[in-house]
Design a protein around this motif. Structure first.
Motif, PDB file in Angstrom:
ATOM      1  N   PRO A  90      42.692  37.655  31.808  1.00 34.47           N
ATOM      2  CA  PRO A  90      42.693  36.204  31.998  1.00 34.47           C
ATOM      3  C   PRO A  90      41.720  35.486  31.067  1.00 34.47           C
ATOM      4  O   PRO A  90      40.681  36.031  30.680  1.00 34.47           O
ATOM      5  CB  PRO A  90      42.241  36.041  33.459  1.00 34.47           C
ATOM      6  N   THR A  91      42.059  34.265  30.725  1.00 32.46           N
ATOM      7  CA  THR A  91      41.180  33.444  29.905  1.00 32.46           C
ATOM      8  C   THR A  91      39.820  33.276  30.570  1.00 32.46           C
ATOM      9  O   THR A  91      38.780  33.274  29.902  1.00 32.46           O
ATOM     10  CB  THR A  91      41.833  32.070  29.663  1.00 32.46           C
ATOM     11  N   LYS A  92      39.822  33.146  31.896  1.00 33.76           N
ATOM     12  CA  LYS A  92      38.572  33.010  32.648  1.00 33.76           C
ATOM     13  C   LYS A  92      38.214  34.313  33.364  1.00 33.76           C
ATOM     14  O   LYS A  92      37.735  34.287  34.503  1.00 33.76           O
ATOM     15  CB  LYS A  92      38.683  31.870  33.657  1.00 33.76           C
ATOM     16  N   ALA A  93      38.429  35.438  32.699  1.00 34.20           N
ATOM     17  CA  ALA A  93      38.090  36.730  33.308  1.00 34.20           C
ATOM     18  C   ALA A  93      36.622  36.752  33.720  1.00 34.20           C
ATOM     19  O   ALA A  93      35.759  36.204  33.025  1.00 34.20           O
ATOM     20  CB  ALA A  93      38.371  37.866  32.328  1.00 34.20           C
ATOM     21  N   ALA A  94      36.348  37.400  34.844  1.00 37.27           N
ATOM     22  CA  ALA A  94      34.969  37.460  35.344  1.00 37.27           C
ATOM     23  C   ALA A  94      34.042  38.137  34.344  1.00 37.27           C
ATOM     24  O   ALA A  94      32.844  37.828  34.293  1.00 37.27           O
ATOM     25  CB  ALA A  94      34.944  38.207  36.678  1.00 37.27           C
ATOM     26  N   ILE A  95      34.557  39.070  33.579  1.00 40.91           N
ATOM     27  CA  ILE A  95      33.834  39.675  32.455  1.00 40.91           C
ATOM     28  C   ILE A  95      34.688  39.393  31.229  1.00 40.91           C
ATOM     29  O   ILE A  95      35.804  39.903  31.116  1.00 40.91           O
ATOM     30  CB  ILE A  95      33.629  41.184  32.647  1.00 40.91           C
ATOM     31  N   ARG A  96      34.206  38.572  30.331  1.00 43.75           N
ATOM     32  CA  ARG A  96      35.021  38.070  29.227  1.00 43.75           C
ATOM     33  C   ARG A  96      35.655  39.211  28.432  1.00 43.75           C
ATOM     34  O   ARG A  96      34.992  40.181  28.058  1.00 43.75           O
ATOM     35  CB  ARG A  96      34.170  37.206  28.301  1.00 43.75           C
ATOM     36  N   GLY A  97      36.958  39.079  28.203  1.00 40.18           N
ATOM     37  CA  GLY A  97      37.687  40.053  27.412  1.00 40.18           C
ATOM     38  C   GLY A  97      38.101  41.296  28.164  1.00 40.18           C
ATOM     39  O   GLY A  97      38.679  42.204  27.571  1.00 40.18           O
ATOM     40  N   ARG A  98      37.843  41.347  29.492  1.00 37.67           N
ATOM     41  CA  ARG A  98      38.174  42.525  30.289  1.00 37.67           C
ATOM     42  C   ARG A  98      39.259  42.187  31.318  1.00 37.67           C
ATOM     43  O   ARG A  98      39.316  41.062  31.819  1.00 37.67           O
ATOM     44  CB  ARG A  98      36.929  43.028  31.028  1.00 37.67           C
ATOM     45  N   PRO A  99      40.098  43.162  31.681  1.00 40.05           N
ATOM     46  CA  PRO A  99      41.138  42.931  32.689  1.00 40.05           C
ATOM     47  C   PRO A  99      40.560  43.031  34.106  1.00 40.05           C
ATOM     48  O   PRO A  99      40.859  43.960  34.861  1.00 40.05           O
ATOM     49  CB  PRO A  99      42.152  44.033  32.397  1.00 40.05           C
ATOM     50  N   VAL A 100      39.732  42.075  34.445  1.00 42.70           N
ATOM     51  CA  VAL A 100      39.090  42.044  35.759  1.00 42.70           C
ATOM     52  C   VAL A 100      39.261  40.659  36.375  1.00 42.70           C
ATOM     53  O   VAL A 100      39.555  39.686  35.671  1.00 42.70           O
ATOM     54  CB  VAL A 100      37.589  42.402  35.678  1.00 42.70           C
ATOM     55  N   TYR A 101      39.029  40.600  37.679  1.00 43.85           N
ATOM     56  CA  TYR A 101      39.115  39.332  38.394  1.00 43.85           C
ATOM     57  C   TYR A 101      38.174  39.349  39.586  1.00 43.85           C
ATOM     58  O   TYR A 101      37.537  40.366  39.864  1.00 43.85           O
ATOM     59  CB  TYR A 101      40.547  39.024  38.810  1.00 43.85           C
ATOM     60  N   VAL A 102      38.082  38.220  40.249  1.00 40.54           N
ATOM     61  CA  VAL A 102      37.266  38.094  41.459  1.00 40.54           C
ATOM     62  C   VAL A 102      38.113  37.414  42.524  1.00 40.54           C
ATOM     63  O   VAL A 102      39.187  36.878  42.242  1.00 40.54           O
ATOM     64  CB  VAL A 102      35.994  37.263  41.213  1.00 40.54           C
TER      65      VAL A 102
ATOM     66  N   ASN B  16      40.745  43.434  50.950  1.00 46.27           N
ATOM     67  CA  ASN B  16      39.760  44.473  50.671  1.00 46.27           C
ATOM     68  C   ASN B  16      38.473  43.897  50.073  1.00 46.27           C
ATOM     69  O   ASN B  16      37.364  44.217  50.520  1.00 46.27           O
ATOM     70  CB  ASN B  16      40.360  45.513  49.725  1.00 46.27           C
ATOM     71  N   ALA B  17      38.599  43.034  49.077  1.00 47.26           N
ATOM     72  CA  ALA B  17      37.415  42.411  48.478  1.00 47.26           C
ATOM     73  C   ALA B  17      36.720  41.486  49.471  1.00 47.26           C
ATOM     74  O   ALA B  17      35.487  41.361  49.463  1.00 47.26           O
ATOM     75  CB  ALA B  17      37.803  41.632  47.222  1.00 47.26           C
TER      76      ALA B  17
ATOM     77  N   THR C 205      31.968  33.856  45.880  1.00 48.35           N
ATOM     78  CA  THR C 205      32.767  34.642  44.945  1.00 48.35           C
ATOM     79  C   THR C 205      32.406  36.115  45.104  1.00 48.35           C
ATOM     80  O   THR C 205      31.221  36.463  45.167  1.00 48.35           O
ATOM     81  CB  THR C 205      32.504  34.200  43.495  1.00 48.35           C
ATOM     82  N   THR C 206      33.402  36.968  45.161  1.00 48.74           N
ATOM     83  CA  THR C 206      33.167  38.399  45.340  1.00 48.74           C
ATOM     84  C   THR C 206      32.741  39.051  44.028  1.00 48.74           C
ATOM     85  O   THR C 206      32.819  38.448  42.950  1.00 48.74           O
ATOM     86  CB  THR C 206      34.435  39.105  45.827  1.00 48.74           C
ATOM     87  N   ASP C 207      32.341  40.301  44.116  1.00 49.49           N
ATOM     88  CA  ASP C 207      32.081  41.090  42.917  1.00 49.49           C
ATOM     89  C   ASP C 207      33.385  41.287  42.138  1.00 49.49           C
ATOM     90  O   ASP C 207      34.464  41.332  42.730  1.00 49.49           O
ATOM     91  CB  ASP C 207      31.513  42.461  43.292  1.00 49.49           C
TER      92      ASP C 207
ATOM     93  N   GLU D  29      41.461  55.013  36.459  1.00 47.02           N
ATOM     94  CA  GLU D  29      40.252  55.495  37.129  1.00 47.02           C
ATOM     95  C   GLU D  29      39.369  54.345  37.618  1.00 47.02           C
ATOM     96  O   GLU D  29      38.637  54.484  38.600  1.00 47.02           O
ATOM     97  CB  GLU D  29      39.453  56.423  36.220  1.00 47.02           C
ATOM     98  N   ASP D  30      39.436  53.181  36.953  1.00 50.88           N
ATOM     99  CA  ASP D  30      38.616  52.042  37.375  1.00 50.88           C
ATOM    100  C   ASP D  30      39.008  51.532  38.757  1.00 50.88           C
ATOM    101  O   ASP D  30      38.186  50.940  39.469  1.00 50.88           O
ATOM    102  CB  ASP D  30      38.736  50.898  36.363  1.00 50.88           C
ATOM    103  N   TYR D  31      40.260  51.741  39.130  1.00 49.84           N
ATOM    104  CA  TYR D  31      40.761  51.217  40.400  1.00 49.84           C
ATOM    105  C   TYR D  31      40.271  52.033  41.589  1.00 49.84           C
ATOM    106  O   TYR D  31      40.476  51.631  42.746  1.00 49.84           O
ATOM    107  CB  TYR D  31      42.289  51.122  40.359  1.00 49.84           C
ATOM    108  N   GLY D  32      39.599  53.143  41.339  1.00 48.37           N
ATOM    109  CA  GLY D  32      38.963  53.885  42.416  1.00 48.37           C
ATOM    110  C   GLY D  32      37.920  53.061  43.142  1.00 48.37           C
ATOM    111  O   GLY D  32      37.582  53.346  44.304  1.00 48.37           O
ATOM    112  N   LEU D  33      37.389  52.027  42.489  1.00 50.72           N
ATOM    113  CA  LEU D  33      36.445  51.110  43.136  1.00 50.72           C
ATOM    114  C   LEU D  33      37.030  50.554  44.434  1.00 50.72           C
ATOM    115  O   LEU D  33      36.318  50.367  45.425  1.00 50.72           O
ATOM    116  CB  LEU D  33      36.112  49.976  42.163  1.00 50.72           C
ATOM    117  N   MET D  34      38.329  50.303  44.444  1.00 43.63           N
ATOM    118  CA  MET D  34      38.962  49.672  45.605  1.00 43.63           C
ATOM    119  C   MET D  34      38.993  50.601  46.804  1.00 43.63           C
ATOM    120  O   MET D  34      38.732  50.179  47.940  1.00 43.63           O
ATOM    121  CB  MET D  34      40.362  49.207  45.225  1.00 43.63           C
TER     122      MET D  34
END
Length: 270
Positions: free
Chosen positions: A80-92, A126-127, A195-197, A249-254
């Motif tokens: 996302p353009t407003k990704a929680a960590i710029r340039g990464r496929p993450v969200y909150v 979950n979040a 806002t969540t992690d 593997e990153d989705y193991g966080l969930m």
């Protein structure tokens, strides 16, 4: 043979839905894959979409993906353009209230009515549990007098807030950005109080039996989205910078977050 494409999770309003259809049209032309862009709107179950044998591109939340006995094939994840960590496929997840409510912090909403989307959603369940867990442990008791759901979609969370059915509810941060981009009046209707992690964002999946060559050409074509001149307008309409490889593997966080709240005796947000 034609393959199915659908962006229900982020078709949050008619303009966004039209933009996703245009994106899939561009993808079909660029990849040469015959994509049938279908509607699969609420109340049809998302699980039925994910189970299709002809699926090539549909968004799936990482939480049900990690819990699935037979996982679909990852294709790509949006950045996302407003990704929680710029340039990464993450969200909150944004925890929101009505703009005219007396609530200004998440603690202000305690003892009220909490909404949630569905129990296998990361952003809407979950979040939410993960964010509320420290407060639950500190209080040693329920935080809310009612837990209302499943509301299923971000749109229905907003409707529940505006009608007064709930006092606070969770919204996928990327979905909220899309909604506010196309419906700026929402900015004056609702307000974020917490806002969540960050977590890995829902990603596009294909059926488990989708051929390797089909998945590969879809991935290669979507990798050009960030720089394709023809997609400049789509990048703006979708509030999306790029598509990235899926790091499963990153989705193991969930599932770790899920295990933590269950171990603490807080399996349902309330």
């Amino acid at each position: 043979m034609p393959y199915v494409a659908n962006a229900r999770m982020y078709s949050v309003n008619p303009p966004a839905a039209a933009a996703w259809k245009d994106l899939f049209g561009w993808l079909a032309r660029g990849s040469g894959v015959d994509l049938d862009i279908i509607d699969h709107a609420f109340p049809l179950p998302l699980a039925d979409l994910w189970a299709r044998n002809d699926l090539a591109c549909a968004f799936m939340c990482g939480f049900p993906f990690m819990l699935a006995a037979h996982r679909p094939r990852p294709v790509v994840a949006p950045v996302p353009t407003k990704a929680a960590i710029r340039g990464r496929p993450v969200y909150v997840t944004r925890l929101v209230v009505r703009a005219d409510s007396p609530f200004h912090t998440i603690e202000d909403t305690f003892d009220g009515r909490l909404g949630y989307t569905v129990a296998d959603s990361h952003s809407g369940y979950n979040a939410l549990r993960h964010h509320l867990l420290p407060y639950f442990l500190q209080r040693g008791a329920k935080l809310y007098r009612e837990s209302i759901g499943p509301l299923t979609t971000p749109r229905r969370v907003i409707e529940a807030l505006l009608t007064g059915a709930i006092d606070v509810g969770p919204l996928d941060g990327y979905a909220l950005d899309l909604m506010q981009h196309h419906q700026p009046e929402l900015t004056s209707d609702i307000r974020v109080v917490a806002t969540t992690d960050p977590a890995p964002i829902p990603f596009l999946v294909a059926a488990p039996g989708c051929p390797d060559e089909i998945v590969a050409i879809l991935q290669a074509t979507l990798a050009t989205f960030a720089d394709a001149p023809a997609c400049a307008g789509l990048r703006e309409r979708l509030r999306l910078d790029a598509f990235a490889p899926v790091a499963v593997e990153d989705y193991g966080l969930m599932t770790r977050w899920d295990a933590e709240v269950r171990a603490a005796g807080y399996p349902q947000p309330a």
